[in-house]
Scaffold this motif. Structure first.
Motif, short mmCIF file in Angstrom:
data_model
loop_
_atom_site.label_atom_id
_atom_site.label_comp_id
_atom_site.label_asym_id
_atom_site.label_seq_id
_atom_site.Cartn_x
_atom_site.Cartn_y
_atom_site.Cartn_z
N LEU A 106 0.82 -1.22 0.00
CA LEU A 106 0.00 0.00 0.00
C LEU A 106 0.85 1.26 0.00
CD1 LEU A 106 -2.88 -1.03 2.43
CD2 LEU A 106 -3.00 -0.78 -0.06
N GLY A 107 2.07 1.17 0.51
CA GLY A 107 2.96 2.32 0.50
C GLY A 107 3.84 2.39 -0.72
N ASP A 108 3.74 1.42 -1.61
CA ASP A 108 4.54 1.40 -2.82
C ASP A 108 3.87 2.28 -3.87
OD1 ASP A 108 5.45 0.59 -5.48
OD2 ASP A 108 6.45 -1.08 -4.48
N ALA A 109 4.57 3.31 -4.34
CA ALA A 109 3.98 4.28 -5.26
C ALA A 109 3.47 3.63 -6.53
CB ALA A 109 5.00 5.38 -5.58
N GLU A 110 4.15 2.55 -6.99
CA GLU A 110 3.75 1.92 -8.24
C GLU A 110 2.64 0.89 -8.06
OE1 GLU A 110 7.36 0.31 -9.90
OE2 GLU A 110 7.56 2.03 -11.26
N LEU A 111 2.72 0.10 -6.99
CA LEU A 111 1.80 -1.02 -6.82
C LEU A 111 0.69 -0.76 -5.82
CD1 LEU A 111 4.39 -3.93 -6.91
CD2 LEU A 111 2.59 -3.50 -8.60
N SER A 112 0.67 0.40 -5.20
CA SER A 112 -0.30 0.67 -4.13
C SER A 112 -1.73 0.50 -4.62
CB SER A 112 -0.10 2.08 -3.58
OG SER A 112 -1.10 2.38 -2.62
N HIS A 113 -2.03 1.07 -5.76
CA HIS A 113 -3.42 1.04 -6.22
C HIS A 113 -3.85 -0.37 -6.59
CE1 HIS A 113 -3.74 5.31 -5.94
NE2 HIS A 113 -2.79 5.53 -6.86
N MET A 114 -2.96 -1.16 -7.20
CA MET A 114 -3.34 -2.53 -7.54
C MET A 114 -3.54 -3.37 -6.29
SD MET A 114 -3.73 -2.53 -10.72
CE MET A 114 -4.04 -4.29 -10.85
N ALA A 115 -2.66 -3.17 -5.29
CA ALA A 115 -2.82 -3.90 -4.03
C ALA A 115 -4.10 -3.48 -3.33
CB ALA A 115 -1.61 -3.65 -3.14
N ARG A 116 -4.40 -2.18 -3.36
CA ARG A 116 -5.61 -1.67 -2.71
C ARG A 116 -6.86 -2.23 -3.38
NH1 ARG A 116 -8.55 2.60 -4.15
NH2 ARG A 116 -6.91 3.49 -5.47
N PHE A 117 -6.88 -2.27 -4.72
CA PHE A 117 -8.03 -2.83 -5.41
C PHE A 117 -8.26 -4.28 -4.99
CE2 PHE A 117 -7.19 0.27 -9.09
CZ PHE A 117 -8.01 1.23 -8.50
N ALA A 118 -7.19 -5.03 -4.83
CA ALA A 118 -7.32 -6.41 -4.40
C ALA A 118 -7.92 -6.48 -3.00
CB ALA A 118 -5.96 -7.10 -4.43
N LEU A 119 -7.39 -5.68 -2.06
CA LEU A 119 -7.91 -5.67 -0.69
C LEU A 119 -9.36 -5.19 -0.66
CD1 LEU A 119 -4.79 -4.22 1.16
CD2 LEU A 119 -5.71 -6.54 1.41
N GLN A 120 -9.67 -4.22 -1.48
CA GLN A 120 -11.01 -3.65 -1.50
C GLN A 120 -12.07 -4.71 -1.79
OE1 GLN A 120 -11.53 -0.01 -3.89
NE2 GLN A 120 -13.28 -1.02 -4.86
N HIS A 121 -11.73 -5.70 -2.62
CA HIS A 121 -12.72 -6.70 -3.02
C HIS A 121 -12.64 -8.00 -2.23
CE1 HIS A 121 -12.86 -3.96 -6.50
NE2 HIS A 121 -14.10 -4.40 -6.63
N LEU A 122 -11.67 -8.13 -1.36
CA LEU A 122 -11.58 -9.36 -0.57
C LEU A 122 -12.64 -9.35 0.52
CD1 LEU A 122 -7.73 -9.95 -0.16
CD2 LEU A 122 -9.30 -10.90 -1.86
N PRO A 123 -13.43 -10.40 0.67
CA PRO A 123 -14.51 -10.40 1.67
C PRO A 123 -14.01 -10.61 3.10
CG PRO A 123 -14.47 -12.49 0.49
CD PRO A 123 -13.44 -11.62 -0.17
N THR A 124 -12.78 -10.93 3.27
CA THR A 124 -12.27 -11.22 4.61
C THR A 124 -12.12 -9.96 5.45
OG1 THR A 124 -10.40 -12.21 5.79
CG2 THR A 124 -9.91 -11.09 3.73
N PRO A 125 -12.45 -10.00 6.75
CA PRO A 125 -12.36 -8.81 7.60
C PRO A 125 -10.93 -8.31 7.75
CG PRO A 125 -12.88 -10.76 8.91
CD PRO A 125 -13.02 -11.16 7.48
N GLU A 126 -9.95 -9.18 7.58
CA GLU A 126 -8.56 -8.76 7.69
C GLU A 126 -8.22 -7.71 6.64
OE1 GLU A 126 -8.74 -12.81 9.61
OE2 GLU A 126 -9.61 -11.82 7.85
N ALA A 127 -8.86 -7.79 5.47
CA ALA A 127 -8.60 -6.81 4.42
C ALA A 127 -9.05 -5.42 4.86
CB ALA A 127 -9.31 -7.22 3.13
N GLY A 128 -10.25 -5.33 5.49
CA GLY A 128 -10.71 -4.05 6.00
C GLY A 128 -9.79 -3.50 7.08
N ALA A 129 -9.32 -4.38 7.96
CA ALA A 129 -8.42 -3.94 9.03
C ALA A 129 -7.13 -3.38 8.45
CB ALA A 129 -8.13 -5.11 9.96
N ALA A 130 -6.60 -4.03 7.41
CA ALA A 130 -5.37 -3.55 6.80
C ALA A 130 -5.55 -2.17 6.18
CB ALA A 130 -4.90 -4.55 5.74
N LEU A 131 -6.67 -1.96 5.52
CA LEU A 131 -6.94 -0.65 4.91
C LEU A 131 -7.11 0.42 5.98
CD1 LEU A 131 -9.39 -1.77 2.09
CD2 LEU A 131 -7.10 -0.81 1.75
N ARG A 132 -7.81 0.08 7.05
CA ARG A 132 -7.98 1.07 8.14
C ARG A 132 -6.63 1.44 8.75
NH1 ARG A 132 -12.23 -2.51 9.32
NH2 ARG A 132 -11.13 -3.38 11.13
N ALA A 133 -5.78 0.42 8.95
CA ALA A 133 -4.47 0.69 9.54
C ALA A 133 -3.62 1.58 8.65
CB ALA A 133 -3.75 -0.63 9.82
#
Length: 771
Positions: free
Chosen positions: A108-135
């Motif tokens: 998420l802090g990688d300037a090149e890959l942040s958005h692709m990683a975020r899109f993946a987390l955004q669509h994962l149904p697992t609660p851990e993905a939400g926690a990672a985004l909040r953090a």
């Protein structure tokens, strides 16, 4: 003994009810080349990527863990390219679990890959993905943080509200704007409170209002109606913009439909056209007849534009509770209100509204068209009787004609007896409309009445219209008998006789032909001319000899010209006779014709019947200098058709591909495109008349598509077919149809008579055996 594989053994156990829970696929899932993925970069072959995508699409839900591990191996490989890691993120978005969250979170802090990683987390149904985004909100800045804020909003993550609320007042406007929008998407009480209790710059006011409305929508959906209503009411205040207020009113209608009438009326009374239109649209969304009545009662309190909009809205509701109030608006002077009321009554009205709609037709042309349309579609008991009552009334001609035309639009054949009574009305416009309506609505049973009307009417100018009405009935029903017309001829005098004779041609029966022939001897020359015209328009070739006799021997030049023209016309019509026979008839006409105009007409017909006899007649005509250009054209056309002899084809289905059977290419075909059914046909045009011994249908490239049954017909004109010349059944891909003796014709029709739900009827190639 047969050896079982491990997978077969396990499947057998499971099918037998064993308690073995194991994904056989999981040990075999990862078969694509993931090593090649690590070496992938933009511009290189995507073969390995395509194989991985295909594998992922076919994986069961229990077979993704090993694939996820291999993807993460590539993601964490330092030498892997940006393109490869981007692809991995896209795949993890599809199949990722909690296991991949830490690896994606690090990016998420990688300037090149942040958005692709975020899109993946955004669509994962697992609660851990939400926690990672909040953090990540605490560690990221700028566009990367704005992106995470948007993802939390799209996840509707209510655990993020506490962390997003402080960002609403961020000095970075992009961050503040993203936080406001995310809170709106998340919705709920806490998000609404966070948005309502902070001061924000004016530039973000519209975004906050929009998000507050989204929160209200979510509260309403969750059953917290009072909280939602409070927000809607605040947003409907005059200190907000037009579209926010309209959206708030919509929310109020959804939240409190039984209490929304004052709100909707307020919109309809507003000077702002957008508010009025929004109010009218909301009327359509409000349920219940009580609301219909409450709104309709207020029609008179609105201005003209508001009334017109509310009338249209009531029309769309289709609730007849509004009917009495809609009818009253017809009394107003505003043309737009009257027009809207007329249109609404087409939906809401019934028999009691007919007179009011009809009288409204006396306004503008638009009002008359609207009244005609509404009277044509109005439903309910007593409508036809009400229309007839207006037609029989002493209202203006326009009103009465309008309802008579509406009876036609409604196909109201049950009104025919009353219309017959009006056929002698004193108003000429009404009589004209009635006679026209009878032609469209009456049946053979009314022919005697129309015959009597034609003979006895005191309005001579109506006779042509009465004639046209009888012709219309005869053409439409195809069942009018000659007897009433023959009986009328015995009583007829003067021009009435000629009008009755004209109807005989449309009836076209043997009895009608006898009656028409008798009139050729009538003492009145106008009747004799009418009889010639009738014979000239006969539906078949039966009067050819009569017309030729008149053209050859009658002294009246007008009758001779009429008869010859009629003769040429009948000869040119399809009659299923040979081209040679048709040419013989035309040659007879050429010998009788005294005027160049008729001889030119003969040549134009001659060119449509190519044969050696036609060629000879055209060559003979070419010797006449007056016919030179026309004869040359006929010769050229006949010669081209005789020389070319090109085969053409058409079919009952997929006719555009019928030509494929004549292209000499076995790989192409014509097909019905569905299971074989009786009634499908294929027509072959030989181009010119020819003698044929048989036809072969080749379906060897679609071996099961041969006709299960067939009948073959022949025709000279392609319109009349007569009886089948051969019948049979297809039994193999090569269907050879042979005639008992050679057949001279131009057209063949093959009628498929068998059935098959499994196979189409197809023809790859069609061949003709000429004599």
């Amino acid at each position: 003994m047969r050896h079982l594989t491990l997978s077969t053994f396990l499947a057998t156990l499971l099918a037998a009810g064993g308690l073995l829970f194991f994904s056989v696929h999981s040990s075999e899932a990862a078969t694509a080349d993931y090593e090649a993925l690590g070496d992938y970069d933009f511009g290189k072959s995507r073969q390995a990527l395509s194989a991985i995508e295909q594998e992922i699409r076919s994986l069961p839900s229990t077979g993704t863990l090993q694939v996820e591990k291999r993807l993460l191996d590539v993601l964490n490989r330092p030498q892997a390219s940006f393109a490869a890691k981007q692809f991995v993120c896209r795949m993890l978005r599809r199949i990722g679990s909690a296991r991949c969250v830490p690896d994606l979170a690090e990016l998420l802090g990688d300037a090149e890959l942040s958005h692709m990683a975020r899109f993946a987390l955004q669509h994962l149904p697992t609660p851990e993905a939400g926690a990672a985004l909040r953090a990540a909100l605490a560690t990221l800045e700028g566009d990367l943080r704005v992106g995470v804020i948007g993802s939390l909003g799209l996840r509707e993550d209510r655990q993020a509200v506490d962390r997003l609320a402080p960002l609403v007042t961020s000095t970075d406007q992009d961050t503040a704007s993203a936080a406001i929008k995310a809170l709106g998407r998340i919705g709920g009480r806490e998000a609404a409170q966070s948005l309502a209790t902070v001061n924000i710059p004016a530039a973000l006011a519209a975004s906050r209002e929009d998000s507050l409305l989204m929160c209200a929508d979510s509260l309403l959906a969750e059953g917290q109606r009072d909280r939602a209503v409070a927000i809607y009411r605040e947003m409907a205040g005059e200190d907000h913009g037009t579209w926010i207020r309209i959206a708030a009113y919509r929310g109020l209608v959804q939240a409190e439909p039984t209490r929304a009438v004052p709100s909707v009326l307020a919109l309809l009374r507003d000077d702002n056209l957008d508010f009025q239109r929004a109010g009218a649209k909301l009327v359509h969304q409000m349920p219940g007849s009580a609301l219909t009545l409450a709104l309709a009662e207020q029609l008179a309190t609105l201005d003209a534009r508001g009334q017109a909009l509310l009338l249209s809205a009531l029309d769309s509701r289709g609730d007849r509770a509004a009917l009495p109030y809609v009818v009253k608006t017809l009394e107003g002077a505003d043309p737009q209100v009257r027009l809207a009321a007329i249109e609404a009554l087409g939906t809401l009205g019934d028999g009691t509204s007919v007179a009011a709609i009809a009288q409204a037709s006396t306004g503008s042309p638009a009002a008359r068209r609207a009244a005609q349309e509404s009277l044509g579609r109005i439903s309910g008991p007593g409508v036809t009787a009400a229309l007839v009552a207006v037609a029989q009334s002493h209202l203006t001609s326009r009103v009465r004609v309008t309802v008579i035309e509406s009876l036609v639009d409604r196909h109201a054949s049950d009104a025919v007896p009353q219309l017959c009574d009006l056929a002698e009305d004193s108003d000429a416009q009404v009589r004209g409309a009635v006679i026209l309506a009878l032609g469209k609505l009456a049946g053979p049973g009314e022919i005697p009445l129309l015959v009597d009307l034609l003979l006895t009417t005191s309005h001579g100018r109506d006779r042509p219209a009465i004639e046209r009405a009888m012709v219309s009935i005869a053409a439409r029903t195809r069942s009018v008998q000659a007897a009433p017309l023959v009986a009328g001829l015995e009583r007829a005098e003067g021009e009435a006789t000629a009008h009755l004779v004209a109807v005989l041609a449309t009836v076209g029966s043997d009895a009608a032909l006898t009656a028409a022939r008798e009139q050729l001897l009538h003492e009145d020359p106008n009747v004799r001319k009418a009889a010639v015209r009738a014979l000239s328009q006969w539906p078949n070739a039966a009067p050819l000899a009569d017309l030729m006799a008149i053209a050859s021997a009658v002294s009246d030049p007008t009758q001779r010209v009429l008869a010859l023209r009629g003769y040429i016309h009948l000869v040119s019509r399809p009659a299923n006779r040979s081209a040679a026979r048709t040419v013989a008839l035309l040659e007879e006409a050429m010998e009788v014709a005294q005027r160049v105009e008729e001889r030119r007409s003969i040549l134009s017909v001659l060119a449509d019947h190519p044969c050696k006899e036609a060629l000879a007649l055209a060559q003979k005509a070419a010797q006449d200098r007056a016919l030179g250009p026309e004869a040359a054209i006929a010769l050229k056309k006949i010669d081209e058709q005789l020389t070319r002899q090109g085969l053409t084809a058409k079919a009952s289905r997929n006719s555009r591909s019928a030509k494929n059977v004549l292209d000499g290419q076995g790989r192409t075909r014509w097909t019905t495109g569905r299971g074989m059914k009786p009634g499908d046909w294929f027509v072959l045009d030989l181009g010119v008349e020819s003698t044929v011994r048989g036809i072969t249908l080749d379906t060897r490239n679609s071996r099961n598509d041969y006709p299960r049954g067939y009948e073959v017909f022949a025709s000279f004109d392609g319109g009349q077919w007569g009886a089948a010349i051969v019948t049979g059944k297809g039994t193999s891909p090569l269907t050879e149809i042979r005639f008992g003796s050679p057949v001279k014709t131009r057209y063949f029709k093959i009628l498929q008579t068998g059935s098959s739900d499994s196979w189409n009827w197809s023809i790859h190639e069609l061949s003709v055996e000429f004599d």
